[in-house]
Design an enzyme around this catalytic site. Structure first.
Site, PDB file in Angstrom:
ATOM      1  N   CYS A 193       0.818  -1.217   0.000  1.00  0.00           N
ATOM      2  CA  CYS A 193       0.000   0.000   0.000  1.00  0.00           C
ATOM      3  C   CYS A 193       0.850   1.265   0.000  1.00  0.00           C
ATOM      4  O   CYS A 193       0.481   2.272  -0.606  1.00  0.00           O
ATOM      5  CB  CYS A 193      -0.935  -0.005   1.209  1.00  0.00           C
ATOM      6  SG  CYS A 193      -2.236  -1.247   1.118  1.00  0.00           S
TER       7      CYS A 193
ATOM      8  N   CYS B  74      14.528   1.190  -0.752  1.00  0.00           N
ATOM      9  CA  CYS B  74      13.451   1.386  -1.726  1.00  0.00           C
ATOM     10  C   CYS B  74      12.501   2.421  -1.136  1.00  0.00           C
ATOM     11  O   CYS B  74      12.877   3.158  -0.223  1.00  0.00           O
ATOM     12  CB  CYS B  74      12.737   0.065  -2.030  1.00  0.00           C
ATOM     13  SG  CYS B  74      11.869  -0.643  -0.612  1.00  0.00           S
TER      14      CYS B  74
END
Length: 351
Positions: free
Chosen positions: A188, A316
């Site tokens: 998400c 990331c």
């Protein structure tokens, strides 16, 4: 009506309900794993409905970026442990039930002991490793699992591992997805999610729990409900009536070593680590904190020349893909000194 049941009078008045039905909810023991977007609404309605013992398992802390869908928390709770705060809120909402915090990561080492205290598991997790772990543990322990998942505008709900009248078991998660390459599916934080979807799917999970214990309605067992928040349409896909998978043991949980943004900045200042960005080229063009660029889907091709002696930190957007990179390196080079940036670049930018 028993005065203890006054707050439940509207549900007791339902066709098929009674004080005896409510008593079954009162005797139920339910473990909600994950106090996030799904866990918050699911736990709130289970507490409100009068589930007698409600466990909340989550080892994470409240984050401002998640408040749009994690409705049990407020900005003042940022940095506090989710399980602890959630239990406080739920207990104040319904003092007549028992709410138990489990401020711990659910792993292959502790999951069987944890679920032994409960009759049913509600899977409100956001990662595939824990989802498979809960599924497999539920099968081995003979306990049903109410599954929910959300991504962007789509949600899923199902009930796994229910005993049929003939003693067989209904399908479980592995009957639908034998194995998933988690590295190829954003979470998400990376792909986004509309907040109302979390409430809808979380409430559907709570609804399945209530149906299970009160013996009312038709469970989503042997099938999965797919819901689209943009069109407000749903469909139910039948999987089958009996499981076809054989689960004999738990897959060992891989603990991913992490490094905080503060620690990483200190290491970078000392030039003491190798930094690797595993995001896409487009993401890197928009913003980066330096280091080598190896997209996650290309990492396997660099392992032949990998120097396992160098301390390496992968990063990331959120920490999910960098965690997958760490697992890949650890699998090929056990004992390697590799880390994932905890919280990803989201954490980096707020430090």
């Amino acid at each position: 009506m028993n005065s203890d049941f006054l707050r439940y009078s509207c549900q007791i008045a339902l066709p098929g309900f009674s004080e005896a039905t409510q008593k079954r909810l009162q005797n139920a023991r339910v473990l909600v794993v994950g106090a996030g977007g799904l866990g918050c609404p699911a736990a709130q309605y289970l507490a409100a409905a009068g589930v007698g013992t409600l466990g909340i398992a989550d080892f994470d802390a409240v984050s401002i970026s998640n408040l749009h869908r994690q409705v049990l928390f407020t900005p003042a709770d940022a940095g506090e442990k989710k399980a602890v705060i959630a239990v406080q809120r739920l207990q104040s909402q319904n003092p007549g039930i028992k709410v138990v915090p489990h401020d711990q990561m659910v792993t292959s080492q502790n999951v069987m002991e944890l679920i032994s205290h409960y009759d049913l598991i509600v899977d409100c997790t956001d990662n595939f490793d824990t989802r498979y772990l809960l599924n497999d543990a539920g099968v081995l322990a003979g306990k049903p699992v109410v599954y929910g998942a959300i991504y962007q505008f789509e949600g899923q709900v199902a009930v796994w591992n229910v005993i049929n009248e003939n003693g067989s078991k209904t399908p479980n998660y592995r009957d639908l997805f034998a194995e998933v390459d988690a590295s190829q599916i954003p979470n998400c934080a990376e792909g986004g999610v509309i907040p109302t979807l979390a409430g809808i799917i979380g409430c559907m999970q709570a609804n399945e729990v209530i149906k299970y214990f009160t013996l009312t309605g038709e469970l989503l067992a042997g099938k999965i409900l797919i819901f689209d928040a943009q069109t407000m349409q749903s469909r139910v896909i039948k999987i089958g009536s009996v499981t076809r998978t054989q689960i004999n043991r738990l897959k060992e949980t891989v603990i991913i070593p992490v490094i905080s943004a503060d620690e990483l900045k200190t290491c970078m200042a000392k030039n003491a680590i190798k930094l690797v960005d595993v995001r896409t080229a487009q993401e890197r063009d928009e913003f980066d904190i330096g280091g080598e660029h190896i997209p996650l889907d290309e990492l396997d091709g660099h392992l032949e020349s990998w120097d396992a002696a160098i301390k390496t930190v992968f990063y990331c957007a959120s920490g999910k893909r960098s965690g997958e990179a760490v697992k890949l390196i650890k699998k090929r080079f056990p004992g390697t000194n590799v880390f994932s940036l905890d919280g990803g670049l989201k954490a980096w930018t707020i430090v």
